[in-house]
Design an enzyme around this catalytic site. Structure first.
Site, short mmCIF file in Angstrom:
data_model
loop_
_atom_site.label_atom_id
_atom_site.label_comp_id
_atom_site.label_asym_id
_atom_site.label_seq_id
_atom_site.Cartn_x
_atom_site.Cartn_y
_atom_site.Cartn_z
N CYS A 126 0.81 -1.25 -0.21
CA CYS A 126 -0.15 -0.14 -0.20
C CYS A 126 0.77 1.25 -0.14
O CYS A 126 0.52 2.24 -0.75
CB CYS A 126 -1.05 0.03 1.12
SG CYS A 126 -0.14 -0.41 2.78
N HIS A 234 -2.74 6.50 4.52
CA HIS A 234 -1.19 6.47 4.85
C HIS A 234 -0.89 7.90 4.33
O HIS A 234 -1.23 8.38 3.39
CB HIS A 234 -0.54 5.60 4.05
CG HIS A 234 -0.73 4.04 4.67
ND1 HIS A 234 -1.22 3.71 5.89
CD2 HIS A 234 -0.55 2.95 4.29
CE1 HIS A 234 -1.52 2.43 6.03
NE2 HIS A 234 -0.67 1.93 5.24
#
Length: 329
Positions: A126, A234
């Site tokens: 990710c 994130h």
């Protein structure tokens, strides 16, 4: 079109189901698989109940595409079994990412390398996906010598139990600890397991996967991965040394014209990327772009992205869409 999801009850699996519906993916029959304790449970897709079945039953159905999000151990055992019956496997684990014969795909970057022979296709980590989405156009325009990454990663990257830990701690309750310390009101410089060299597996993934996706082993990369008490996605602080002198106006135009990237870069008006904006979106957000005067041909920037969507589920489904677009199915 028969499509299966392995790990359907997890956070990424559920996001995959949601996105298949949102993106109107052309699936006629969806089959959901998960661990033995979930068999028989039901999840909704297009207003219909779908029972969780075993992975053995899913294999016998012979789906056209299977999206794996059940961990590396499951992928190593089962992905080859599905590929041998002609199924395309898009794997969200780290099992096949660095395999020399397996493609590590971000559709906006390297879809041209995908062929009909690629039955097991890896979805990158990710934090890597959002990074390379920004690095790739810079590498094309300027060439990259070195990258220094510091990540600020959501608890959702660890999974549902980590999210529960955060919420329970926020309420003042004691709960099962996924992390070695509390995550609420805390920051942990610890994503994944530590290796003998002092780096975590997450940091090593960022380094190795980035080089593979950009198809350049000569880029010097180092990383520090940090877990933060955030749900929406994130974030990454990135320092980049280019081969030629950067121009901020030109870089902003490059990002503005790049598919899948949203430029948010007006500090005078407090406009910059945050997980608050990237949550539940498929784009990668970039801002705080500025020259680094401490090093020749260098700049700093800030990136955010929803790790469950573009960082996992969206990228996997984009690969599946690519297989259809290329008429491999």
């Amino acid at each position: 079109m028969k499509l299966g999801i392995v790990g359907a009850t997890g956070m990424v699996g559920r996001t995959m189901i949601k996105l298949l519906e949102e993106r109107k993916f052309p699936v006629n029959n969806l089959f959901l698989s998960a661990s033995k304790i979930s068999i028989g449970k039901e999840l909704f897709f297009r207003d219909k109940r779908h029972k969780i079945i075993s992975i053995e039953d899913l294999l016998s159905i012979r789906p056209n595409i299977v999206l794996f999000s059940a961990g590396s151990d499951i992928s190593r055992i089962w992905a080859p079994k599905f590929s041998r019956i002609g199924c395309f496997v898009i794997d969200n684990s780290s099992a096949w990412r660095m395999h020399p014969e397996k493609k590590l795909i971000v559709p906006e970057i390297n879809s041209c390398f995908l062929s009909k022979k690629d039955k097991i296709i890896s979805n990158p980590n990710c934090s890597t996906i959002q990074l390379v989405m920004i690095l790739n156009p810079l590498h094309i325009e300027y060439g990259i010598n070195r990258v220094v990454i510091s990540t600020y990663q959501s608890v959702t990257g660890t999974g549902r139990k980590a999210l529960i830990q955060l919420k329970e701690e926020e309420k003042g309750f004691s709960s099962m600890k996924v992390y070695p310390y509390p995550i609420y009101h805390n920051v942990l410089p610890h994503c994944d397991m530590f290796e003998k060299n002092g780096y975590t597996k997450e940091e090593i993934k960022l380094i190795k996967e980035t080089k593979k996706i950009l198809n350049d082993q000569n880029i010097a990369i180092t990383a520090t991965a940090v877990r933060v008490p955030v749900i929406g996605g994130h974030s990454e602080s990135v320092n980049i040394t280019l081969k030629t002198k950067p121009n901020i106006d030109k870089i902003q135009k490059i990002f503005s014209n790049s598919k899948g990237i949203i430029l948010q870069d007006n500090p005078d008006k407090n406009i910059y990327p945050m997980p608050l904006f990237s949550h539940n979106k498929d784009d990668v957000f970039v801002g705080r772009i500025r020259i680094d005067d401490s090093c020749v041909n260098s700049l700093n920037l800030w990136i955010t992205s929803d790790n469950l969507r573009k960082g996992a589920a969206t990228n996997a489904i984009q690969i599946a869409e690519l297989l259809i677009e290329k008429k491999y199915i």
